[in-house]
Design a protein around this motif. Structure first.
Motif, PDB file in Angstrom:
ATOM      1  N   ALA A   1       0.847  -1.195   0.000  1.00 52.12           N
ATOM      2  CA  ALA A   1       0.000   0.000   0.000  1.00 52.12           C
ATOM      3  C   ALA A   1       0.880   1.242   0.000  1.00 52.12           C
ATOM      4  CB  ALA A   1      -0.922   0.011   1.222  1.00 52.12           C
ATOM      5  N   ALA A   2       2.005   1.165   0.699  1.00 51.19           N
ATOM      6  CA  ALA A   2       2.932   2.304   0.773  1.00 51.19           C
ATOM      7  C   ALA A   2       4.294   1.792   1.225  1.00 51.19           C
ATOM      8  CB  ALA A   2       2.416   3.366   1.746  1.00 51.19           C
ATOM      9  N   GLY A   3       5.331   2.585   0.933  1.00 53.66           N
ATOM     10  CA  GLY A   3       6.663   2.247   1.424  1.00 53.66           C
ATOM     11  C   GLY A   3       7.411   1.274   0.531  1.00 53.66           C
ATOM     12  N   ARG A   4       8.408   0.612   1.137  1.00 50.56           N
ATOM     13  CA  ARG A   4       9.288  -0.270   0.385  1.00 50.56           C
ATOM     14  C   ARG A   4       9.367  -1.654   1.016  1.00 50.56           C
ATOM     15  NH1 ARG A   4      14.097  -1.478   2.849  1.00 50.56           N
ATOM     16  NH2 ARG A   4      14.859  -0.101   4.518  1.00 50.56           N
ATOM     17  N   ASN A   5       9.999  -2.548   0.302  1.00 48.60           N
ATOM     18  CA  ASN A   5      10.207  -3.912   0.776  1.00 48.60           C
ATOM     19  C   ASN A   5      11.508  -3.977   1.585  1.00 48.60           C
ATOM     20  OD1 ASN A   5       9.894  -6.659   1.113  1.00 48.60           O
ATOM     21  ND2 ASN A   5      10.541  -7.198  -0.962  1.00 48.60           N
ATOM     22  N   MET A   6      11.681  -5.071   2.311  1.00 46.22           N
ATOM     23  CA  MET A   6      12.986  -5.344   2.931  1.00 46.22           C
ATOM     24  C   MET A   6      14.002  -5.618   1.827  1.00 46.22           C
ATOM     25  SD  MET A   6      11.996  -7.951   6.043  1.00 46.22           S
ATOM     26  CE  MET A   6      11.148  -9.069   4.935  1.00 46.22           C
ATOM     27  N   ASN A   7      15.266  -5.402   2.127  1.00 41.12           N
ATOM     28  CA  ASN A   7      16.319  -5.714   1.163  1.00 41.12           C
ATOM     29  C   ASN A   7      17.403  -6.547   1.830  1.00 41.12           C
ATOM     30  OD1 ASN A   7      17.999  -3.872   2.593  1.00 41.12           O
ATOM     31  ND2 ASN A   7      17.154  -2.170   1.382  1.00 41.12           N
ATOM     32  N   ALA A   8      18.378  -6.959   1.020  1.00 34.65           N
ATOM     33  CA  ALA A   8      19.450  -7.821   1.527  1.00 34.65           C
ATOM     34  C   ALA A   8      20.236  -7.132   2.640  1.00 34.65           C
ATOM     35  CB  ALA A   8      20.381  -8.200   0.371  1.00 34.65           C
ATOM     36  N   PHE A   9      20.372  -5.813   2.584  1.00 35.52           N
ATOM     37  CA  PHE A   9      21.091  -5.067   3.625  1.00 35.52           C
ATOM     38  C   PHE A   9      20.361  -5.185   4.964  1.00 35.52           C
ATOM     39  CE2 PHE A   9      22.198  -1.263   6.022  1.00 35.52           C
ATOM     40  CZ  PHE A   9      23.585  -1.229   5.891  1.00 35.52           C
ATOM     41  N   ASP A  10      19.017  -5.089   4.932  1.00 36.22           N
ATOM     42  CA  ASP A  10      18.228  -5.230   6.164  1.00 36.22           C
ATOM     43  C   ASP A  10      18.429  -6.601   6.793  1.00 36.22           C
ATOM     44  OD1 ASP A  10      17.045  -2.679   5.827  1.00 36.22           O
ATOM     45  OD2 ASP A  10      15.538  -3.522   4.465  1.00 36.22           O
ATOM     46  N   ILE A  11      18.503  -7.637   5.954  1.00 34.02           N
ATOM     47  CA  ILE A  11      18.663  -9.008   6.456  1.00 34.02           C
ATOM     48  C   ILE A  11      20.078  -9.208   6.984  1.00 34.02           C
ATOM     49  CG2 ILE A  11      18.479 -11.456   5.872  1.00 34.02           C
ATOM     50  CD1 ILE A  11      15.831  -9.929   5.611  1.00 34.02           C
ATOM     51  N   LEU A  12      21.048  -8.814   6.195  1.00 30.44           N
ATOM     52  CA  LEU A  12      22.449  -9.046   6.554  1.00 30.44           C
ATOM     53  C   LEU A  12      22.830  -8.351   7.847  1.00 30.44           C
ATOM     54  CD1 LEU A  12      25.204 -10.221   5.726  1.00 30.44           C
ATOM     55  CD2 LEU A  12      25.633  -8.103   4.444  1.00 30.44           C
ATOM     56  N   HIS A  13      22.340  -7.127   8.037  1.00 31.29           N
ATOM     57  CA  HIS A  13      22.719  -6.345   9.209  1.00 31.29           C
ATOM     58  C   HIS A  13      21.670  -6.395  10.325  1.00 31.29           C
ATOM     59  CE1 HIS A  13      26.333  -4.612   7.382  1.00 31.29           C
ATOM     60  NE2 HIS A  13      25.634  -4.573   6.250  1.00 31.29           N
ATOM     61  N   ASP A  14      20.713  -7.326  10.165  1.00 35.71           N
ATOM     62  CA  ASP A  14      19.755  -7.569  11.260  1.00 35.71           C
ATOM     63  C   ASP A  14      19.099  -6.263  11.714  1.00 35.71           C
ATOM     64  OD1 ASP A  14      18.350  -8.696  13.317  1.00 35.71           O
ATOM     65  OD2 ASP A  14      20.097  -9.078  14.596  1.00 35.71           O
ATOM     66  N   ARG A  15      18.600  -5.500  10.758  1.00 37.54           N
ATOM     67  CA  ARG A  15      18.047  -4.179  11.079  1.00 37.54           C
ATOM     68  C   ARG A  15      16.642  -4.304  11.670  1.00 37.54           C
ATOM     69  NH1 ARG A  15      17.868  -0.041   6.613  1.00 37.54           N
ATOM     70  NH2 ARG A  15      17.735   1.343   8.409  1.00 37.54           N
ATOM     71  N   ASN A  16      16.328  -3.388  12.567  1.00 39.64           N
ATOM     72  CA  ASN A  16      14.993  -3.340  13.181  1.00 39.64           C
ATOM     73  C   ASN A  16      14.047  -2.527  12.288  1.00 39.64           C
ATOM     74  OD1 ASN A  16      15.812  -4.876  15.311  1.00 39.64           O
ATOM     75  ND2 ASN A  16      15.823  -3.234  16.818  1.00 39.64           N
ATOM     76  N   VAL A  17      13.634  -3.170  11.193  1.00 37.71           N
ATOM     77  CA  VAL A  17      12.661  -2.551  10.298  1.00 37.71           C
ATOM     78  C   VAL A  17      11.443  -3.466  10.232  1.00 37.71           C
ATOM     79  CG1 VAL A  17      14.365  -1.295   8.934  1.00 37.71           C
ATOM     80  CG2 VAL A  17      13.743  -3.631   8.261  1.00 37.71           C
ATOM     81  N   VAL A  18      10.288  -2.897   9.913  1.00 37.49           N
ATOM     82  CA  VAL A  18       9.051  -3.680   9.936  1.00 37.49           C
ATOM     83  C   VAL A  18       8.115  -3.211   8.826  1.00 37.49           C
ATOM     84  CG1 VAL A  18       7.933  -2.141  11.618  1.00 37.49           C
ATOM     85  CG2 VAL A  18       7.138  -4.505  11.385  1.00 37.49           C
ATOM     86  N   ILE A  19       7.381  -4.177   8.266  1.00 39.49           N
ATOM     87  CA  ILE A  19       6.292  -3.907   7.323  1.00 39.49           C
ATOM     88  C   ILE A  19       5.005  -4.309   8.024  1.00 39.49           C
ATOM     89  CG2 ILE A  19       5.322  -4.439   5.057  1.00 39.49           C
ATOM     90  CD1 ILE A  19       8.180  -5.308   4.230  1.00 39.49           C
ATOM     91  N   LEU A  20       4.028  -3.421   8.020  1.00 39.38           N
ATOM     92  CA  LEU A  20       2.790  -3.660   8.763  1.00 39.38           C
ATOM     93  C   LEU A  20       1.661  -4.113   7.848  1.00 39.38           C
ATOM     94  CD1 LEU A  20       2.753  -0.492  11.088  1.00 39.38           C
ATOM     95  CD2 LEU A  20       3.744  -2.754  11.559  1.00 39.38           C
ATOM     96  N   GLY A  21       0.900  -5.108   8.324  1.00 38.20           N
ATOM     97  CA  GLY A  21      -0.339  -5.465   7.655  1.00 38.20           C
ATOM     98  C   GLY A  21      -1.359  -4.352   7.843  1.00 38.20           C
ATOM     99  N   ALA A  22      -2.413  -4.379   7.006  1.00 40.16           N
ATOM    100  CA  ALA A  22      -3.373  -3.265   6.987  1.00 40.16           C
ATOM    101  C   ALA A  22      -4.039  -3.048   8.341  1.00 40.16           C
ATOM    102  CB  ALA A  22      -4.433  -3.515   5.914  1.00 40.16           C
ATOM    103  N   ASP A  23      -4.436  -4.121   9.033  1.00 36.51           N
ATOM    104  CA  ASP A  23      -5.112  -3.967  10.327  1.00 36.51           C
ATOM    105  C   ASP A  23      -4.185  -3.367  11.375  1.00 36.51           C
ATOM    106  OD1 ASP A  23      -7.339  -5.029   9.198  1.00 36.51           O
ATOM    107  OD2 ASP A  23      -7.285  -6.941  10.270  1.00 36.51           O
ATOM    108  N   VAL A  24      -2.944  -3.847  11.401  1.00 31.65           N
ATOM    109  CA  VAL A  24      -1.982  -3.346  12.386  1.00 31.65           C
ATOM    110  C   VAL A  24      -1.655  -1.881  12.103  1.00 31.65           C
ATOM    111  CG1 VAL A  24       0.307  -3.682  13.400  1.00 31.65           C
ATOM    112  CG2 VAL A  24      -1.032  -5.660  12.651  1.00 31.65           C
ATOM    113  N   ALA A  25      -1.505  -1.542  10.839  1.00 31.12           N
ATOM    114  CA  ALA A  25      -1.211  -0.154  10.467  1.00 31.12           C
ATOM    115  C   ALA A  25      -2.343   0.771  10.899  1.00 31.12           C
ATOM    116  CB  ALA A  25      -0.999  -0.052   8.959  1.00 31.12           C
ATOM    117  N   THR A  26      -3.588   0.335  10.691  1.00 29.35           N
ATOM    118  CA  THR A  26      -4.743   1.158  11.073  1.00 29.35           C
ATOM    119  C   THR A  26      -4.835   1.307  12.588  1.00 29.35           C
ATOM    120  OG1 THR A  26      -5.952   0.443   9.102  1.00 29.35           O
ATOM    121  CG2 THR A  26      -7.247   1.365  10.907  1.00 29.35           C
ATOM    122  N   ALA A  27      -4.561   0.225  13.327  1.00 31.25           N
ATOM    123  CA  ALA A  27      -4.654   0.274  14.794  1.00 31.25           C
ATOM    124  C   ALA A  27      -3.589   1.180  15.398  1.00 31.25           C
ATOM    125  CB  ALA A  27      -4.529  -1.141  15.368  1.00 31.25           C
ATOM    126  N   LEU A  28      -2.396   1.176  14.812  1.00 33.03           N
ATOM    127  CA  LEU A  28      -1.287   1.934  15.392  1.00 33.03           C
ATOM    128  C   LEU A  28      -1.193   3.362  14.874  1.00 33.03           C
ATOM    129  CD1 LEU A  28       1.535  -0.781  15.382  1.00 33.03           C
ATOM    130  CD2 LEU A  28       0.025  -0.127  17.263  1.00 33.03           C
TER     131      LEU A  28
END
Length: 410
Positions: free
Chosen positions: A144-171
């Motif tokens: 719906a918006a934003g970007r996907n995770m990438n190899a850099f996020d995985i390799l460096h164990d970054r604290n990034v998150v993609i939210l489902g629609a219900d969670v995004a609306t609640a928060l």
């Protein structure tokens, strides 16, 4: 005598004894109604299942420790419990060696996450997924918006998150979540994207109550003692089976299985789950047809019985018609058409009852209901056939009456 005259005469004869005619058709109504209702609901259910089980993306299959549909009780499931866990290295091996695969992803799931933002808090029932960049495409999600995770996020164990629609609306009920932060498991995560809404699953639970974090962050929070699910998207439908066979071959090598030894992992795709459900609905269809046949036989016996009574009651009428020159075939057709009309009316009433039951189920359970044309044709054809089969003997009896004897009958 013309057919339309026979039909009009049959309707007139049935109208004289409305209650008796109505009760006689009850078996036909039940039989046809059962066929139409069950076909409408099972056909609609299969279409609904096709839509609901579009969890994996197109040309995608999954490899996992457990079977897709867990049935058979704890003793049966102990076989799968003894299997070795699948790990991320297995996914890496398939990614490197399967020339038929476009994307190979690894994912882990947990239930019961509680997520907070400065604007709100979710209930502790969020599904938490740890995934690789292939997670989105292999599971058929849309952003719906934003970007996907990438190899850099995985390799460096970054604290990034993609939210489902219900969670995004609640928060974030009044603002865009992208670029903001949430707190999960005592850690601060940056929201990099949100998913498009997918709706409910069979009208029971939402398919949007989830969040996705890098699989490395998931392992850091939950630990390594979990079996990974591997998703594989083939290059195209024409190489789907080759991609699947090659992935199975690689998995067997990775897990040290000998030739002839049973796989200690399961594979499934949307099609395999749908095929399983179709097999179940096939048995339901056969059961419905069995019920319909029994009901039609009972209804047919009722028609035969009432036609025999009708012949007895109208013996003098038959004698008068024979004395005035009516042939045996005319009498035969007269009573046969009456039986067919009686049975066909029951079929039409059953058709209406079946559609009514199907749409009632649709309204109550929010399931689509659409009877296939063949089911309607078969149901009405069977009801008319019952009229012929069970009406021919009384009609023959009527045609064989001696006119002299019939005229003497009071």
């Amino acid at each position: 005598m013309r057919l339309d005259d026979l039909v009009i005469g049959a309707l007139g004869a049935l109208r004289i004894n409305k209650l008796r005619s109505g009760l006689t058709t009850l078996g036909i109504v039940i039989g046809v109604g059962a066929v139409v209702a069950m076909m409408a609901m099972t056909s609609g259910f299969e279409g609904y299942v096709n839509k609901q089980f579009s969890g994996l993306g197109s040309n995608t299959f999954q490899i996992q420790k457990w079977p897709a549909m867990r049935m058979g009780g704890s003793r049966h499931m102990s076989k799968y419990r003894k299997r070795k866990d699948i790990n991320i290295a297995n996914a890496d091996a398939i990614r490197e060696s399967n020339e038929y695969a476009r994307f190979v992803g690894a994912e882990l799931w947990s239930f019961g996450g509680l997520v907070r933002s400065r604007y709100g808090t979710t209930p502790p029932n969020v599904f938490v997924a740890g995934g690789t960049p292939e997670f989105v495409s292999n599971n058929g999600y849309d952003f719906a918006a934003g970007r996907n995770m990438n190899a850099f996020d995985i390799l460096h164990d970054r604290n990034v998150v993609i939210l489902g629609a219900d969670v995004a609306t609640a928060l974030f009920p009044y603002s865009s979540p992208v670029g903001q932060h949430v707190v999960f498991s005592g850690r601060r995560f940056s929201v990099i994207g949100t998913m498009a809404a997918r709706g409910s699953f069979f009208g029971i639970g939402s398919r949007d109550n989830y969040m996705v974090i890098p699989i490395t962050a998931f392992v850091r929070i939950y630990g390594k003692r979990r079996s990974v699910n591997i998703t594989v998207q083939a290059m195209g439908p024409e190489v789907f089976e080759q991609a699947k066979d090659k992935a199975i071959q690689i998995m067997r090598q990775e897990r040290g299985l000998k030739p002839g030894q049973e796989n200690d992992f399961d594979t499934f795709s949307n099609e395999s789950v749908i095929d399983t459900v179709s097999g179940i609905t096939r048995y339901i269809t056969l059961a419905a047809i069995g019920i319909a046949i029994l009901s039609l036989i009972v209804g047919g016996i009722g028609i035969m019985n009432i036609m025999m009574v009708s012949v007895t009651e109208r013996t003098r009428e038959i004698g008068v018609r024979r004395a005035l020159g009516a042939r045996k075939t005319s009498i035969l057709w007269q009573f046969t058409v009456e039986a067919i009309v009686l049975s066909a009316l029951g079929g039409l009433l059953g058709l209406g009852a079946g559609y009514g039951a199907a749409y009632l189920a649709k309204a109550m359970a929010d399931l689509p209901a659409a009877a296939p044309v063949w089911a309607v044709v078969v149901a009405l054809g069977m009801s008319s056939l019952v009229g012929v089969v069970f009406g021919i003997y009384p009609a023959w009896r009527a045609s064989q009456l001696d006119p002299i004897v019939a005229l003497r009958r009071e």
